[in-house]
Motif scaffolding. Structure first.
Motif, PDB file in Angstrom:
ATOM      1  N   GLU A   1       0.845  -1.251  -0.016  1.00 24.20           N
ATOM      2  CA  GLU A   1       0.103   0.215   0.088  1.00 24.20           C
ATOM      3  C   GLU A   1       0.734   1.025   0.075  1.00 24.20           C
ATOM      4  O   GLU A   1       0.782   2.267  -0.596  1.00 24.20           O
ATOM      5  CB  GLU A   1      -0.907  -0.166   1.232  1.00 24.20           C
ATOM      6  CG  GLU A   1      -1.995   1.215   1.273  1.00 24.20           C
ATOM      7  CD  GLU A   1      -2.719   1.275   2.692  1.00 24.20           C
ATOM      8  OE1 GLU A   1      -3.644   2.126   2.635  1.00 24.20           O
ATOM      9  OE2 GLU A   1      -2.453   0.238   3.478  1.00 24.20           O
TER      10      GLU A   1
ATOM     11  N   GLY B   1      -4.329  10.873  -3.164  1.00 27.18           N
ATOM     12  CA  GLY B   1      -4.027   9.720  -2.269  1.00 27.18           C
ATOM     13  C   GLY B   1      -3.553  10.301  -0.834  1.00 27.18           C
ATOM     14  O   GLY B   1      -3.578  11.534  -0.325  1.00 27.18           O
ATOM     15  N   SER B   2      -3.671   9.176   0.184  1.00 27.40           N
ATOM     16  CA  SER B   2      -3.339   9.761   1.453  1.00 27.40           C
ATOM     17  C   SER B   2      -2.538   8.652   2.253  1.00 27.40           C
ATOM     18  O   SER B   2      -2.870   7.397   1.848  1.00 27.40           O
ATOM     19  CB  SER B   2      -4.889   9.470   2.355  1.00 27.40           C
ATOM     20  OG  SER B   2      -4.725  10.028   3.665  1.00 27.40           O
ATOM     21  N   ARG B   3      -1.627   9.200   2.977  1.00 25.26           N
ATOM     22  CA  ARG B   3      -0.869   8.228   3.847  1.00 25.26           C
ATOM     23  C   ARG B   3      -0.316   9.045   5.410  1.00 25.26           C
ATOM     24  O   ARG B   3      -0.017  10.155   5.088  1.00 25.26           O
ATOM     25  CB  ARG B   3       0.434   7.805   3.231  1.00 25.26           C
ATOM     26  CG  ARG B   3       1.347   7.016   4.158  1.00 25.26           C
ATOM     27  CD  ARG B   3       2.749   6.928   3.330  1.00 25.26           C
ATOM     28  NE  ARG B   3       3.481   5.699   4.410  1.00 25.26           N
ATOM     29  CZ  ARG B   3       4.864   6.080   4.188  1.00 25.26           C
ATOM     30  NH1 ARG B   3       5.705   6.984   3.590  1.00 25.26           N
ATOM     31  NH2 ARG B   3       5.729   5.158   5.086  1.00 25.26           N
TER      32      ARG B   3
ATOM     33  N   ALA C   1       1.722   6.580  -7.052  1.00 26.42           N
ATOM     34  CA  ALA C   1       0.754   7.470  -7.514  1.00 26.42           C
ATOM     35  C   ALA C   1       1.107   8.583  -7.332  1.00 26.42           C
ATOM     36  O   ALA C   1       0.888   9.730  -8.275  1.00 26.42           O
ATOM     37  CB  ALA C   1      -0.486   7.333  -6.574  1.00 26.42           C
TER      38      ALA C   1
ATOM     39  N   ARG D   1       2.367   1.936  -3.303  1.00 28.90           N
ATOM     40  CA  ARG D   1       1.465   2.285  -4.320  1.00 28.90           C
ATOM     41  C   ARG D   1       1.063   3.738  -4.278  1.00 28.90           C
ATOM     42  O   ARG D   1       0.919   4.511  -5.142  1.00 28.90           O
ATOM     43  CB  ARG D   1       0.102   1.372  -4.314  1.00 28.90           C
ATOM     44  CG  ARG D   1       0.259   0.013  -4.978  1.00 28.90           C
ATOM     45  CD  ARG D   1      -0.908  -0.748  -4.937  1.00 28.90           C
ATOM     46  NE  ARG D   1      -0.647  -2.195  -5.471  1.00 28.90           N
ATOM     47  CZ  ARG D   1      -0.728  -3.324  -4.559  1.00 28.90           C
ATOM     48  NH1 ARG D   1      -0.787  -2.900  -3.262  1.00 28.90           N
ATOM     49  NH2 ARG D   1      -0.434  -4.233  -5.266  1.00 28.90           N
ATOM     50  N   PHE D   2       1.020   4.260  -2.851  1.00 25.20           N
ATOM     51  CA  PHE D   2       1.143   5.710  -2.647  1.00 25.20           C
ATOM     52  C   PHE D   2       2.034   6.407  -3.297  1.00 25.20           C
ATOM     53  O   PHE D   2       1.807   7.243  -3.936  1.00 25.20           O
ATOM     54  CB  PHE D   2       0.839   5.904  -1.133  1.00 25.20           C
ATOM     55  CG  PHE D   2       0.979   7.294  -0.792  1.00 25.20           C
ATOM     56  CD1 PHE D   2       0.032   8.024  -0.843  1.00 25.20           C
ATOM     57  CD2 PHE D   2       2.324   7.948  -0.373  1.00 25.20           C
ATOM     58  CE1 PHE D   2       0.106   9.519  -0.430  1.00 25.20           C
ATOM     59  CE2 PHE D   2       2.240   9.111  -0.051  1.00 25.20           C
ATOM     60  CZ  PHE D   2       0.979   9.855  -0.031  1.00 25.20           C
TER      61      PHE D   2
END
Length: 323
Positions: free
Chosen positions: A59, A138-140, A66, A62-63
């Motif tokens: 994950e 996107g977010s993290r 992107a 992928r962040f």
């Protein structure tokens, strides 16, 4: 970017095959950093940067992929992430995940080379990046939050290394002051780089060629990114006012700081100094890796930043920045 996983030649052949890179001609390990194993790989189709991680999730990768796509499409100078023949952003390999990037040209500046012109351009590019990431979906969460740093320090308390044990108690006090000086609810947030050190920027003459190493990128206060970068670039035995002011001047040419952001910069800077002191103790000072596998970084240089900030206080810090 240290050598944590020793990869055999056949592993690089698998990478080259998966990415359609041609025959592997040369592999050079890069013994720097604190998380990944990195290599410069020359193939029949050119040079690439190969990063192997055993700690980052699919994950998270992928962040990052992107985000880099968004930056590239927005014409921001950033790395080009290559995809496998199956159009995947990474490859499962040797108990971890491999990401491959086009090799970046340009040079990384050393501290004695820095001028106000460099810092002004650096600030301007960071301001542009913050503007661009406002449209990124996107977010993290920040994996290096105050809670995480506090947990690190708790683990270091009473360490058998007396210097580490003493520094830990001091860092606990600095962390408390940093958190009391930050209002997390009243600040503009978005995707930040979170690790913009001298060795994460490529230059061509006096122009920024690329920001790179976005593995710590996350969603947090833009002011934290400003403070981390300022700490990294503008301190050399003490804060250099001319560099600090040039950096802030350049940043505000691209994105104006709100009053609330200005008032929180001291807390962000002190937190950043504590965060990097603690991580350098854990990842470098206490690391069992031999010198040929890890280029060490002295935690005392960031402890010096924390002490300098604590001495000047919020008002003194804003005066330093001419804000």
């Amino acid at each position: 970017m240290a050598v944590y996983t020793v990869l055999k030649p056949e592993a690089f052949a698998r990478v080259a095959e998966a990415y359609g890179l041609g025959a592997v001609q040369e592999v050079v390990a890069i013994p720097e950093g604190s998380i990944n194993t990195n290599h410069r790989v020359l193939t029949s189709q050119g040079r690439v940067f190969v990063r192997h991680t055993t700690v980052r999730s699919a994950e998270e990768l992928r962040f990052e992929a992107a985000l880099l796509t968004h930056l590239t499409e927005s014409h921001f100078p950033s790395p080009t992430l290559l995809r496998t023949k199956q159009q995947q952003p990474f490859l499962e390999l040797e108990g971890g995940r491999v990401s491959v990037f086009k090799w970046l040209s340009g040079e990384e500046l050393k501290r004695p080379q820095l001028t106000t012109e460099h810092l002004e351009r650096l600030g301007r590019e960071l301001g542009k990046m913050h503007r661009i990431t406002q449209s990124f979906a996107g977010s993290r969460n920040n994996p290096y939050s105050a809670a995480q740093v506090h947990s690190w320090l708790e683990g270091l308390r009473g360490h058998s290394d007396d210097e580490v044990a003493t520094a830990t108690e001091e860092l606990m006090e600095h962390l408390d002051r940093a958190e009391s000086a930050r209002d997390h609810g009243l600040q503009p947030r978005g995707v930040i780089h979170a690790d913009l050190f001298l060795d994460n920027v490529k230059w061509l003459a006096d122009q920024v060629l690329a920001f790179f190493d976005f593995e710590m990128a996350c969603v947090d206060a833009y002011g934290l990114d400003i403070a981390i970068t300022l700490n990294a670039w503008c301190f050399d035995g003490g804060y250099r006012p001319e560099l600090c002011r040039a950096f802030i001047r350049g940043y505000q040419e691209a994105r104006t700081l709100a009053q609330g952001e200005r008032e929180n910069l001291f807390g962000h800077a002190l937190f950043g100094a504590v965060r990097y002191t603690a991580s350098r103790i854990r990842d470098f000072h206490l690391s069992p890796l031999p010198p040929e596998q890890l280029t060490r970084k002295d935690f005392r240089t960031y402890l010096a930043r924390a002490r300098a900030l604590d001495a000047m206080g919020p008002a003194g810090f804003l005066k330093l920045l001419e804000l």
